[in-house]
Design a protein around this motif. Structure first.
Motif, PDB file in Angstrom:
ATOM      1  N   LYS A 134       1.373  19.547   7.318  1.00 59.85           N
ATOM      2  CA  LYS A 134       1.855  18.477   7.375  1.00 59.85           C
ATOM      3  C   LYS A 134       3.300  18.341   7.084  1.00 59.85           C
ATOM      4  CE  LYS A 134      -2.236  15.605   7.094  1.00 59.85           C
ATOM      5  NZ  LYS A 134      -2.333  15.060   8.407  1.00 59.85           N
ATOM      6  N   PHE A 135       3.693  18.997   5.989  1.00 56.92           N
ATOM      7  CA  PHE A 135       4.961  19.265   5.643  1.00 56.92           C
ATOM      8  C   PHE A 135       5.949  19.817   6.662  1.00 56.92           C
ATOM      9  CE2 PHE A 135       7.928  22.827   3.690  1.00 56.92           C
ATOM     10  CZ  PHE A 135       8.914  21.977   3.600  1.00 56.92           C
ATOM     11  N   GLU A 136       5.605  21.116   7.287  1.00 55.02           N
ATOM     12  CA  GLU A 136       6.308  21.742   8.320  1.00 55.02           C
ATOM     13  C   GLU A 136       6.500  20.724   9.532  1.00 55.02           C
ATOM     14  OE1 GLU A 136       7.684  24.498   8.076  1.00 55.02           O
ATOM     15  OE2 GLU A 136       6.777  25.266   6.372  1.00 55.02           O
ATOM     16  N   GLN A 137       5.399  19.993   9.867  1.00 59.54           N
ATOM     17  CA  GLN A 137       5.761  19.360  11.136  1.00 59.54           C
ATOM     18  C   GLN A 137       6.797  18.241  10.525  1.00 59.54           C
ATOM     19  OE1 GLN A 137       2.066  16.675  12.046  1.00 59.54           O
ATOM     20  NE2 GLN A 137       2.971  16.138  13.803  1.00 59.54           N
ATOM     21  N   LEU A 138       6.701  17.539   9.514  1.00 55.54           N
ATOM     22  CA  LEU A 138       7.624  16.252   9.499  1.00 55.54           C
ATOM     23  C   LEU A 138       9.079  17.169   9.242  1.00 55.54           C
ATOM     24  CD1 LEU A 138       8.144  13.633   8.952  1.00 55.54           C
ATOM     25  CD2 LEU A 138       7.722  13.968   6.412  1.00 55.54           C
ATOM     26  N   LYS A 139       9.093  18.393   8.595  1.00 46.24           N
ATOM     27  CA  LYS A 139      10.349  18.824   8.514  1.00 46.24           C
ATOM     28  C   LYS A 139      11.139  19.266   9.906  1.00 46.24           C
ATOM     29  CE  LYS A 139      10.708  23.348   7.205  1.00 46.24           C
ATOM     30  NZ  LYS A 139      10.870  24.415   6.462  1.00 46.24           N
ATOM     31  N   ASN A 140      10.240  19.649  10.739  1.00 48.10           N
ATOM     32  CA  ASN A 140      10.781  20.072  12.021  1.00 48.10           C
ATOM     33  C   ASN A 140      11.030  18.601  12.559  1.00 48.10           C
ATOM     34  OD1 ASN A 140      10.426  22.735  11.725  1.00 48.10           O
ATOM     35  ND2 ASN A 140       8.333  22.785  12.422  1.00 48.10           N
ATOM     36  N   GLU A 141      10.263  17.767  12.609  1.00 39.47           N
ATOM     37  CA  GLU A 141      10.579  16.485  13.476  1.00 39.47           C
ATOM     38  C   GLU A 141      11.551  15.726  12.878  1.00 39.47           C
ATOM     39  OE1 GLU A 141       7.436  13.913  14.327  1.00 39.47           O
ATOM     40  OE2 GLU A 141       6.106  15.327  15.250  1.00 39.47           O
ATOM     41  N   ASP A 188       0.793  -1.356   0.110  1.00 38.00           N
ATOM     42  CA  ASP A 188      -0.035   0.109   0.016  1.00 38.00           C
ATOM     43  C   ASP A 188       1.004   1.344   0.021  1.00 38.00           C
ATOM     44  OD1 ASP A 188      -1.888   1.975   0.447  1.00 38.00           O
ATOM     45  OD2 ASP A 188      -3.097   0.907   1.770  1.00 38.00           O
ATOM     46  N   PHE A 189       0.732   2.069  -1.006  1.00 45.09           N
ATOM     47  CA  PHE A 189       1.637   3.132  -1.289  1.00 45.09           C
ATOM     48  C   PHE A 189       0.986   4.491  -0.890  1.00 45.09           C
ATOM     49  CE2 PHE A 189       3.493  -0.699  -3.074  1.00 45.09           C
ATOM     50  CZ  PHE A 189       4.700  -0.483  -2.652  1.00 45.09           C
ATOM     51  N   ASP A 190      -0.318   4.327  -0.743  1.00 45.15           N
ATOM     52  CA  ASP A 190      -1.113   5.992  -0.475  1.00 45.15           C
ATOM     53  C   ASP A 190      -0.338   6.742   0.444  1.00 45.15           C
ATOM     54  OD1 ASP A 190      -2.959   4.935  -2.272  1.00 45.15           O
ATOM     55  OD2 ASP A 190      -4.484   4.018  -0.533  1.00 45.15           O
ATOM     56  N   GLN A 191       0.251   6.460   1.406  1.00 43.19           N
ATOM     57  CA  GLN A 191       0.925   7.247   2.276  1.00 43.19           C
ATOM     58  C   GLN A 191       2.286   7.332   1.864  1.00 43.19           C
ATOM     59  OE1 GLN A 191      -0.421   8.973   4.868  1.00 43.19           O
ATOM     60  NE2 GLN A 191      -2.619   7.919   4.953  1.00 43.19           N
ATOM     61  N   GLN A 192       2.740   7.636   0.723  1.00 41.24           N
ATOM     62  CA  GLN A 192       4.180   7.995   0.443  1.00 41.24           C
ATOM     63  C   GLN A 192       4.085   9.612   0.626  1.00 41.24           C
ATOM     64  OE1 GLN A 192       7.186   6.650  -0.594  1.00 41.24           O
ATOM     65  NE2 GLN A 192       7.911   8.699  -0.447  1.00 41.24           N
ATOM     66  N   SER A 193       4.983   9.755   1.604  1.00 46.65           N
ATOM     67  CA  SER A 193       5.395  11.117   2.164  1.00 46.65           C
ATOM     68  C   SER A 193       4.210  12.088   2.181  1.00 46.65           C
ATOM     69  CB  SER A 193       6.523  11.847   1.254  1.00 46.65           C
ATOM     70  OG  SER A 193       6.228  11.659   0.051  1.00 46.65           O
ATOM     71  N   TYR A 194       2.971  11.688   2.832  1.00 50.82           N
ATOM     72  CA  TYR A 194       2.049  12.526   2.878  1.00 50.82           C
ATOM     73  C   TYR A 194       1.884  12.952   4.624  1.00 50.82           C
ATOM     74  CZ  TYR A 194      -2.874  13.948   3.572  1.00 50.82           C
ATOM     75  OH  TYR A 194      -4.073  14.629   4.152  1.00 50.82           O
ATOM     76  N   GLU A 195       2.072  12.138   5.410  1.00 46.05           N
ATOM     77  CA  GLU A 195       1.865  12.544   6.984  1.00 46.05           C
ATOM     78  C   GLU A 195       2.798  13.510   7.522  1.00 46.05           C
ATOM     79  OE1 GLU A 195      -0.814  12.209   8.268  1.00 46.05           O
ATOM     80  OE2 GLU A 195      -1.879  10.642   7.386  1.00 46.05           O
ATOM     81  N   GLY A 196       2.565  14.161   8.555  1.00 45.12           N
ATOM     82  CA  GLY A 196       3.539  15.148   9.203  1.00 45.12           C
ATOM     83  C   GLY A 196       4.356  14.224  10.561  1.00 45.12           C
ATOM     84  N   ARG A 197       3.816  13.271  10.746  1.00 45.63           N
ATOM     85  CA  ARG A 197       4.405  12.509  12.075  1.00 45.63           C
ATOM     86  C   ARG A 197       5.558  11.758  11.618  1.00 45.63           C
ATOM     87  NH1 ARG A 197       2.109  11.154  17.281  1.00 45.63           N
ATOM     88  NH2 ARG A 197       3.976  10.841  18.500  1.00 45.63           N
ATOM     89  N   LYS A 198       6.789  11.951  12.127  1.00 44.31           N
ATOM     90  CA  LYS A 198       7.784  11.135  11.627  1.00 44.31           C
ATOM     91  C   LYS A 198       7.691   9.705  12.031  1.00 44.31           C
ATOM     92  CE  LYS A 198      11.086  11.014  14.779  1.00 44.31           C
ATOM     93  NZ  LYS A 198      10.864   9.497  15.240  1.00 44.31           N
ATOM     94  N   ASN A 199       7.036   9.320  13.252  1.00 43.63           N
ATOM     95  CA  ASN A 199       6.874   8.089  13.455  1.00 43.63           C
ATOM     96  C   ASN A 199       6.044   7.157  12.609  1.00 43.63           C
ATOM     97  OD1 ASN A 199       8.512   8.532  15.789  1.00 43.63           O
ATOM     98  ND2 ASN A 199       7.228   8.455  17.370  1.00 43.63           N
ATOM     99  N   LEU A 200       5.141   7.838  12.019  1.00 42.55           N
ATOM    100  CA  LEU A 200       4.283   7.392  11.047  1.00 42.55           C
ATOM    101  C   LEU A 200       5.153   6.477   9.881  1.00 42.55           C
ATOM    102  CD1 LEU A 200       1.139   9.663  10.780  1.00 42.55           C
ATOM    103  CD2 LEU A 200       1.539   7.486  12.021  1.00 42.55           C
ATOM    104  N   TYR A 201       6.474   7.059   9.774  1.00 38.85           N
ATOM    105  CA  TYR A 201       7.278   6.406   8.673  1.00 38.85           C
ATOM    106  C   TYR A 201       8.164   5.331   9.179  1.00 38.85           C
ATOM    107  CZ  TYR A 201       5.732  10.664   6.078  1.00 38.85           C
ATOM    108  OH  TYR A 201       4.931  11.414   5.401  1.00 38.85           O
ATOM    109  N   LEU A 202       7.848   4.996  10.300  1.00 39.98           N
ATOM    110  CA  LEU A 202       8.843   3.832  10.844  1.00 39.98           C
ATOM    111  C   LEU A 202       7.815   2.655  11.532  1.00 39.98           C
ATOM    112  CD1 LEU A 202      11.127   6.100  13.109  1.00 39.98           C
ATOM    113  CD2 LEU A 202      11.934   4.371  11.492  1.00 39.98           C
ATOM    114  N   PRO A 203       7.524   1.690  10.655  1.00 41.42           N
ATOM    115  CA  PRO A 203       6.802   0.433  11.084  1.00 41.42           C
ATOM    116  C   PRO A 203       6.622   0.112  12.393  1.00 41.42           C
ATOM    117  CG  PRO A 203       7.761   0.223   8.736  1.00 41.42           C
ATOM    118  CD  PRO A 203       8.540   1.190   9.554  1.00 41.42           C
ATOM    119  N   GLN A 204       7.944   0.223  13.253  1.00 41.50           N
ATOM    120  CA  GLN A 204       8.149  -0.319  14.619  1.00 41.50           C
ATOM    121  C   GLN A 204       7.067   0.425  15.488  1.00 41.50           C
ATOM    122  OE1 GLN A 204      12.298   1.685  14.540  1.00 41.50           O
ATOM    123  NE2 GLN A 204      11.779   1.699  16.706  1.00 41.50           N
ATOM    124  N   PHE A 205       6.757   1.700  15.157  1.00 38.89           N
ATOM    125  CA  PHE A 205       5.921   2.303  16.159  1.00 38.89           C
ATOM    126  C   PHE A 205       4.470   1.896  16.077  1.00 38.89           C
ATOM    127  CE2 PHE A 205       9.628   5.110  16.248  1.00 38.89           C
ATOM    128  CZ  PHE A 205       9.594   5.273  17.645  1.00 38.89           C
TER     129      PHE A 205
END
Length: 368
Positions: A316-323, A240-257
């Motif tokens: 979302k961009f600003e949040q991810l950039k800062n995180e 599933d690739f719908d969430q390619q670089s869309y969300e702002g929370r860093k942890n959403l790009y780490l499956p471990q979370f």
């Protein structure tokens, strides 16, 4: 880079991804890229054609439980049109349009999924002589998903087979055991090599973070098992690739979370020490760098297009950039990003920088 897998679920788990992500249109630059690399083809059926069903019936699994899919039913005229042309699409997908094999193929079923952003149709193709079947998917063409498919194709060990035609996206079925099924049915199997599985989850976790593929909860990936000499090897593949670089929370790009993946995280903690985790992360980054080196011009081309494409919200961009800046302790570097696409390129350089230094031609071209 932080290589700890401890305390990553439970009370500290990441928030869930957005319930409804918008469909981002395919802009002209991305469309031309798809044309240049043979991804844009003329298809005899569009996503809109499949939407003309008369009603749907819920599909159940082999245990009698409802699934996320429903069987779509069409009137006779629509069905005959779809049967013929969906087989033709299968030929385009599998044999580059060679129609000499289609007479022994038929459409067994068309399923529709209300769940998910792309609301896909699943096409079951059956061989009329031996009843063997295969699937492929027809979805709404979403720029986010296309970028995710392309980056997975170029930077992961997996090849992705897909085509587009205007607002329609065709994807090959990715075989494997759904992650949630694997966790419930295979983890306690005595034949499952938990150490090798833990190693693969670490590598999968790393791949997702490097190119910012989000929402890899257990039902969004599959597990492939390959017999190997005296044991088994494992490969985790995103589906599933719908969430390619869309969300702002860093942890959403780490499956471990994700809590859905907690059983796999527990196996990592139980069977791997920090040095082993760091080793497997380094191995995966090295392999990604080799893949980037072999496709450096194409990677740069898709990232340059991505950098000008509005594929997320400003918030979302600003949040991810800062995180990410805080995580890597590199605010001066990340603050230069102006778009989500630029952030993906910077993330690749940040996570692969040590490896890129060993491949001078890749580094110089990637810095253009």
């Amino acid at each position: 880079m932080n290589n700890s897998f401890e305390n990553t679920t439970g009370s500290n788990q990441a928030e869930k991804p957005s319930r409804k992500k918008p469909i981002f249109p395919v802009h002209p630059a991305l469309r031309q890229y798809l044309v240049n690399y043979g991804r844009e083809v003329k298809l005899p059926v569009s996503y809109q054609d499949l939407q003309r069903f008369t009603y749907t019936v819920p599909l159940q699994d082999k245990f009698g439980k409802d699934t996320a899919w429903e069987k779509a039913t069409y009137d006779m005229r629509e069905w005959e049109f779809l049967r013929e042309n969906l087989v033709r699409i299968y030929a385009i997908l599998k044999t580059e349009g060679d129609m000499s094999f289609i007479n022994h193929l038929d459409v067994a079923r068309i399923d529709f999924c209300y769940f998910g952003n792309s609301q896909p149709f699943r096409i079951r193709i059956v061989n009329k002589f031996n009843d063997n079947y295969d699937h492929y998917y027809i979805k709404q063409a979403d720029a986010s998903r296309i970028y995710g498919l392309e980056l997975e194709h170029l930077l992961s060990p997996n090849r992705m087979l897909y085509f587009t035609d205007k607002n329609t996206l065709i994807e090959e079925h990715v075989p494997g055991i759904p992650g949630d099924v694997f966790i419930s049915d295979y983890l306690k199997d005595p034949n499952t090599n938990l150490i090798r599985l833990a190693k693969e989850f670490v590598k999968f976790n790393e791949r997702c973070f490097v190119h910012l593929l989000g929402d890899m909860r257990s039902y969004n990936f599959v597990v492939n098992i390959t017999p190997d000499i005296e044991d088994f090897q494992y490969r985790i593949r995103a589906i599933d690739f719908d969430q390619q670089s869309y969300e702002g929370r860093k942890n959403l790009y780490l499956p471990q979370f994700f809590k859905e993946n907690k059983a796999l995280v527990d196996i990592v903690i139980r069977h791997l020490d920090k040095d082993s985790i760091a080793q497997y992360q380094a191995e995966e980054r090295t392999m990604m760098t080799f893949r980037l080196a072999s496709a450096r011009y194409r990677v740069k081309e898709i990232l340059d297009i991505m950098a000008t494409d509005p594929i997320s919200t400003r918030e979302k961009f600003e949040q991810l950039k800062n995180e990410l800046a805080e995580y890597f302790n590199n605010t001066a570097y990340y603050k230069r990003a102006k778009t989500m696409g630029q952030l993906v390129k910077m993330q690749l350089k940040q996570t692969l920088q040590k490896n890129l230094l060993l491949v001078p031609k890749t580094k110089s071209r990637f810095d253009d």
